[in-house]
Design a protein around this motif. Structure first.
Motif, PDB file in Angstrom:
ATOM      1  N   ARG A 192      -7.083  33.430  46.290  1.00 29.30           N
ATOM      2  CA  ARG A 192      -6.521  34.160  47.428  1.00 29.30           C
ATOM      3  C   ARG A 192      -5.002  34.073  47.486  1.00 29.30           C
ATOM      4  NH1 ARG A 192      -4.889  33.550  52.656  1.00 29.30           N
ATOM      5  NH2 ARG A 192      -4.983  31.276  52.537  1.00 29.30           N
ATOM      6  N   LEU A 193      -4.463  32.913  47.085  1.00 28.95           N
ATOM      7  CA  LEU A 193      -3.015  32.708  47.159  1.00 28.95           C
ATOM      8  C   LEU A 193      -2.284  33.097  45.881  1.00 28.95           C
ATOM      9  CD1 LEU A 193      -2.850  29.285  49.056  1.00 28.95           C
ATOM     10  CD2 LEU A 193      -2.531  31.591  49.982  1.00 28.95           C
ATOM     11  N   SER A 194      -3.004  33.497  44.866  1.00 24.59           N
ATOM     12  CA  SER A 194      -2.388  33.799  43.580  1.00 24.59           C
ATOM     13  C   SER A 194      -1.970  35.271  43.491  1.00 24.59           C
ATOM     14  CB  SER A 194      -3.361  33.492  42.436  1.00 24.59           C
ATOM     15  OG  SER A 194      -4.363  34.488  42.353  1.00 24.59           O
ATOM     16  N   ASN A 195      -1.202  35.592  42.439  1.00 24.90           N
ATOM     17  CA  ASN A 195      -0.859  36.991  42.207  1.00 24.90           C
ATOM     18  C   ASN A 195      -2.014  37.777  41.585  1.00 24.90           C
ATOM     19  OD1 ASN A 195      -0.834  35.940  39.620  1.00 24.90           O
ATOM     20  ND2 ASN A 195       1.404  35.989  39.418  1.00 24.90           N
ATOM     21  N   ARG A 196      -3.177  37.129  41.458  1.00 25.21           N
ATOM     22  CA  ARG A 196      -4.387  37.806  40.984  1.00 25.21           C
ATOM     23  C   ARG A 196      -5.344  38.125  42.132  1.00 25.21           C
ATOM     24  NH1 ARG A 196      -5.634  36.303  35.151  1.00 25.21           N
ATOM     25  NH2 ARG A 196      -3.685  35.444  34.361  1.00 25.21           N
ATOM     26  N   ARG A 197      -4.874  37.997  43.360  1.00 26.69           N
ATOM     27  CA  ARG A 197      -5.759  38.099  44.522  1.00 26.69           C
ATOM     28  C   ARG A 197      -6.449  39.457  44.627  1.00 26.69           C
ATOM     29  NH1 ARG A 197      -0.514  38.415  46.452  1.00 26.69           N
ATOM     30  NH2 ARG A 197      -0.446  36.141  46.623  1.00 26.69           N
ATOM     31  N   LYS A 198      -5.839  40.507  44.076  1.00 23.72           N
ATOM     32  CA  LYS A 198      -6.443  41.838  44.170  1.00 23.72           C
ATOM     33  C   LYS A 198      -7.401  42.118  43.010  1.00 23.72           C
ATOM     34  CE  LYS A 198      -2.637  43.831  46.828  1.00 23.72           C
ATOM     35  NZ  LYS A 198      -1.597  44.900  46.903  1.00 23.72           N
ATOM     36  N   LYS A 199      -7.478  41.183  42.085  1.00 18.85           N
ATOM     37  CA  LYS A 199      -8.416  41.294  40.962  1.00 18.85           C
ATOM     38  C   LYS A 199      -9.674  40.486  41.268  1.00 18.85           C
ATOM     39  CE  LYS A 199      -5.468  43.687  38.486  1.00 18.85           C
ATOM     40  NZ  LYS A 199      -5.719  45.094  38.109  1.00 18.85           N
ATOM     41  N   ARG A 200     -10.609  40.529  40.369  1.00 20.35           N
ATOM     42  CA  ARG A 200     -11.921  39.944  40.633  1.00 20.35           C
ATOM     43  C   ARG A 200     -11.918  38.419  40.589  1.00 20.35           C
ATOM     44  NH1 ARG A 200     -16.782  43.515  38.006  1.00 20.35           N
ATOM     45  NH2 ARG A 200     -16.055  45.575  38.640  1.00 20.35           N
ATOM     46  N   PHE A 201     -12.794  37.873  41.418  1.00 18.05           N
ATOM     47  CA  PHE A 201     -13.168  36.462  41.362  1.00 18.05           C
ATOM     48  C   PHE A 201     -14.631  36.447  40.931  1.00 18.05           C
ATOM     49  CE2 PHE A 201     -15.105  32.638  43.026  1.00 18.05           C
ATOM     50  CZ  PHE A 201     -14.138  31.642  42.900  1.00 18.05           C
ATOM     51  N   VAL A 202     -14.896  35.915  39.728  1.00 19.93           N
ATOM     52  CA  VAL A 202     -16.240  35.955  39.154  1.00 19.93           C
ATOM     53  C   VAL A 202     -16.749  34.525  39.007  1.00 19.93           C
ATOM     54  CG1 VAL A 202     -17.639  36.633  37.173  1.00 19.93           C
ATOM     55  CG2 VAL A 202     -15.743  38.096  37.920  1.00 19.93           C
ATOM     56  N   LYS A 203     -17.861  34.236  39.677  1.00 18.84           N
ATOM     57  CA  LYS A 203     -18.448  32.895  39.618  1.00 18.84           C
ATOM     58  C   LYS A 203     -19.612  32.864  38.638  1.00 18.84           C
ATOM     59  CE  LYS A 203     -21.031  29.515  42.364  1.00 18.84           C
ATOM     60  NZ  LYS A 203     -21.617  29.180  43.678  1.00 18.84           N
ATOM     61  N   VAL A 204     -19.655  31.800  37.830  1.00 20.84           N
ATOM     62  CA  VAL A 204     -20.788  31.555  36.942  1.00 20.84           C
ATOM     63  C   VAL A 204     -21.254  30.124  37.163  1.00 20.84           C
ATOM     64  CG1 VAL A 204     -21.611  31.475  34.566  1.00 20.84           C
ATOM     65  CG2 VAL A 204     -19.852  33.133  35.204  1.00 20.84           C
ATOM     66  N   ASN A 205     -22.532  29.960  37.507  1.00 20.28           N
ATOM     67  CA  ASN A 205     -23.115  28.618  37.623  1.00 20.28           C
ATOM     68  C   ASN A 205     -23.638  28.211  36.252  1.00 20.28           C
ATOM     69  OD1 ASN A 205     -24.712  26.323  38.071  1.00 20.28           O
ATOM     70  ND2 ASN A 205     -25.224  26.974  40.148  1.00 20.28           N
ATOM     71  N   CYS A 206     -22.912  27.320  35.594  1.00 24.35           N
ATOM     72  CA  CYS A 206     -23.230  26.953  34.212  1.00 24.35           C
ATOM     73  C   CYS A 206     -24.497  26.111  34.102  1.00 24.35           C
ATOM     74  CB  CYS A 206     -22.053  26.205  33.591  1.00 24.35           C
ATOM     75  SG  CYS A 206     -20.519  27.154  33.561  1.00 24.35           S
ATOM     76  N   ALA A 207     -24.977  25.577  35.224  1.00 26.50           N
ATOM     77  CA  ALA A 207     -26.181  24.752  35.201  1.00 26.50           C
ATOM     78  C   ALA A 207     -27.439  25.567  35.467  1.00 26.50           C
ATOM     79  CB  ALA A 207     -26.079  23.639  36.238  1.00 26.50           C
ATOM     80  N   ALA A 208     -27.272  26.834  35.823  1.00 28.35           N
ATOM     81  CA  ALA A 208     -28.412  27.625  36.294  1.00 28.35           C
ATOM     82  C   ALA A 208     -29.132  28.371  35.180  1.00 28.35           C
ATOM     83  CB  ALA A 208     -27.953  28.611  37.357  1.00 28.35           C
ATOM     84  N   LEU A 209     -28.513  28.447  33.985  1.00 32.20           N
ATOM     85  CA  LEU A 209     -29.094  29.253  32.912  1.00 32.20           C
ATOM     86  C   LEU A 209     -29.288  28.420  31.655  1.00 32.20           C
ATOM     87  CD1 LEU A 209     -26.834  32.419  33.315  1.00 32.20           C
ATOM     88  CD2 LEU A 209     -29.225  32.232  33.987  1.00 32.20           C
ATOM     89  N   PRO A 210     -30.331  28.712  30.875  1.00 28.05           N
ATOM     90  CA  PRO A 210     -30.471  28.059  29.571  1.00 28.05           C
ATOM     91  C   PRO A 210     -29.371  28.513  28.620  1.00 28.05           C
ATOM     92  CG  PRO A 210     -32.161  29.749  29.860  1.00 28.05           C
ATOM     93  CD  PRO A 210     -31.462  29.597  31.181  1.00 28.05           C
ATOM     94  N   SER A 211     -29.166  27.763  27.555  1.00 33.23           N
ATOM     95  CA  SER A 211     -28.038  27.957  26.658  1.00 33.23           C
ATOM     96  C   SER A 211     -27.895  29.390  26.172  1.00 33.23           C
ATOM     97  CB  SER A 211     -28.172  27.010  25.455  1.00 33.23           C
ATOM     98  OG  SER A 211     -27.149  27.226  24.525  1.00 33.23           O
ATOM     99  N   GLU A 212     -29.001  30.002  25.706  1.00 31.97           N
ATOM    100  CA  GLU A 212     -28.917  31.337  25.125  1.00 31.97           C
ATOM    101  C   GLU A 212     -28.497  32.364  26.168  1.00 31.97           C
ATOM    102  OE1 GLU A 212     -31.501  29.318  24.974  1.00 31.97           O
ATOM    103  OE2 GLU A 212     -31.379  28.649  22.880  1.00 31.97           O
ATOM    104  N   LEU A 213     -29.064  32.261  27.371  1.00 26.09           N
ATOM    105  CA  LEU A 213     -28.700  33.200  28.426  1.00 26.09           C
ATOM    106  C   LEU A 213     -27.282  32.969  28.922  1.00 26.09           C
ATOM    107  CD1 LEU A 213     -31.960  33.434  30.580  1.00 26.09           C
ATOM    108  CD2 LEU A 213     -31.068  35.088  28.941  1.00 26.09           C
ATOM    109  N   LEU A 214     -26.859  31.711  28.958  1.00 25.23           N
ATOM    110  CA  LEU A 214     -25.499  31.404  29.409  1.00 25.23           C
ATOM    111  C   LEU A 214     -24.479  32.007  28.457  1.00 25.23           C
ATOM    112  CD1 LEU A 214     -23.620  29.968  31.389  1.00 25.23           C
ATOM    113  CD2 LEU A 214     -23.856  27.898  30.004  1.00 25.23           C
ATOM    114  N   GLU A 215     -24.746  31.946  27.165  1.00 25.10           N
ATOM    115  CA  GLU A 215     -23.806  32.521  26.191  1.00 25.10           C
ATOM    116  C   GLU A 215     -23.649  34.020  26.401  1.00 25.10           C
ATOM    117  OE1 GLU A 215     -22.814  32.540  21.393  1.00 25.10           O
ATOM    118  OE2 GLU A 215     -24.794  31.868  22.084  1.00 25.10           O
ATOM    119  N   SER A 216     -24.749  34.734  26.566  1.00 22.90           N
ATOM    120  CA  SER A 216     -24.647  36.183  26.768  1.00 22.90           C
ATOM    121  C   SER A 216     -24.022  36.498  28.125  1.00 22.90           C
ATOM    122  CB  SER A 216     -26.016  36.843  26.634  1.00 22.90           C
ATOM    123  OG  SER A 216     -26.908  36.397  27.643  1.00 22.90           O
ATOM    124  N   GLU A 217     -24.266  35.640  29.130  1.00 25.07           N
ATOM    125  CA  GLU A 217     -23.686  35.848  30.447  1.00 25.07           C
ATOM    126  C   GLU A 217     -22.169  35.687  30.409  1.00 25.07           C
ATOM    127  OE1 GLU A 217     -24.328  36.531  34.711  1.00 25.07           O
ATOM    128  OE2 GLU A 217     -25.479  36.893  32.886  1.00 25.07           O
TER     129      GLU A 217
END
Length: 267
Positions: free
Chosen positions: A48-73
């Protein structure tokens, strides 16, 4: 959890100052803390405070997916890269280019993928599954409840990736170590849920209950406090809550043996 960065304790003031200092640098940030302390809130405040505030914030939960799916995600894939890949799909790093990717639970990334993550951090480049090289400009903010230094020593986490992620380190203390933040958090959540639940009448936490809140250790941290306030405003089960909090053992004098102590069940 959609909350603001609330609290006037010394640690929280220091965190705010650090956020202001690094928000426009795009230096890699890692946020350490127990489950529920508000690591994602801090990541979103950095965005929010950065100069990227108007661009996307993309969250990835690295613990929620198995290895193969995490790589493609994370890195995407080309059409025909594997059985079922009927079309091209961009990865989260590509989608977040120009903005922020938040790698939650980064300590759970499998070793096999850690090398690929390191390459992105070093060069801003990676290969989609199926072969095509991609270059991105993505600010990487990560978070973990692991002790990554221990994971590194026990060869569960790459040493080179560890140092690459730890350029800017933010340690978020548990709520039991900043009890002065409990009253303003209580006030914030009451106002938040009054609005969300469309409650017109007043709702307050009286002095006796606030004393119990201040004595309780909140092993689920801010998330547990938020859920407790929410439940009280819906269910009104004050006596049940009082009994449960009062019966919890006092652990303030002992050092927790894990980053994730047991939360108050049923609240």
């Amino acid at each position: 959890m959609d909350v603001q960065l609330i609290g006037n304790s010394t640690p929280m003031r220091n965190i705010r100052e650090l956020i202001k200092t690094v928000a426009d640098t795009a230096l890699t940030v890692i946020i350490y803390g127990e489950i529920g302390v508000g690591k994602e809130v801090i990541a979103r405040e950095l965005h929010r405070l950065s100069n990227r505030r108007k661009k996307r914030f993309v969250k990835v939960n690295c613990a929620a997916l198995p290895s193969e799916l995490l790589e493609s995600e994370l890195f995407g894939y080309e059409r025909g890269a594997f059985t079922g890949a009927t079309r091209f799909k961009p990865g989260k790093f590509e989608i977040a280019s120009g903005g922020v990717i938040f790698l939650d639970e980064v300590g759970d990334i499998p070793l096999r993928l850690q090398a690929k993550l390191l390459q992105v951090l070093q060069n801003g480049e990676f290969s989609r599954l199926g072969g095509k090289d991609v270059k991105v400009n993505t600010w990487v903010i990560s978070a973990t409840n692991h002790d990554l230094a221990d994971d590194m020593r026990e060869t569960r986490f790459r040493e080179d990736l560890y140092y690459r992620l730890n350029i800017i380190k933010i340690d978020v203390p548990p709520l039991r170590e900043r009890r002065e933040d409990i009253p303003p958090l209580v006030g914030y959540f009451i106002n938040k849920y009054r609005s969300e639940l469309d409650i017109s009448e007043d709702f307050t936490i009286g002095p006796e209950m606030m004393d119990l809140f201040l004595q309780y250790d909140w092993p689920g941290n801010v998330r547990e406090l938020a859920n407790t306030i929410h439940r009280l405003m819906v269910m009104g089960d004050w006596e049940e809550l009082r009994r449960r909090i009062s019966s919890e053992p006092d652990t303030t004098s002992s050092k927790p043996s894990t980053l994730n102590p047991r939360p108050l069940s049923g609240i």
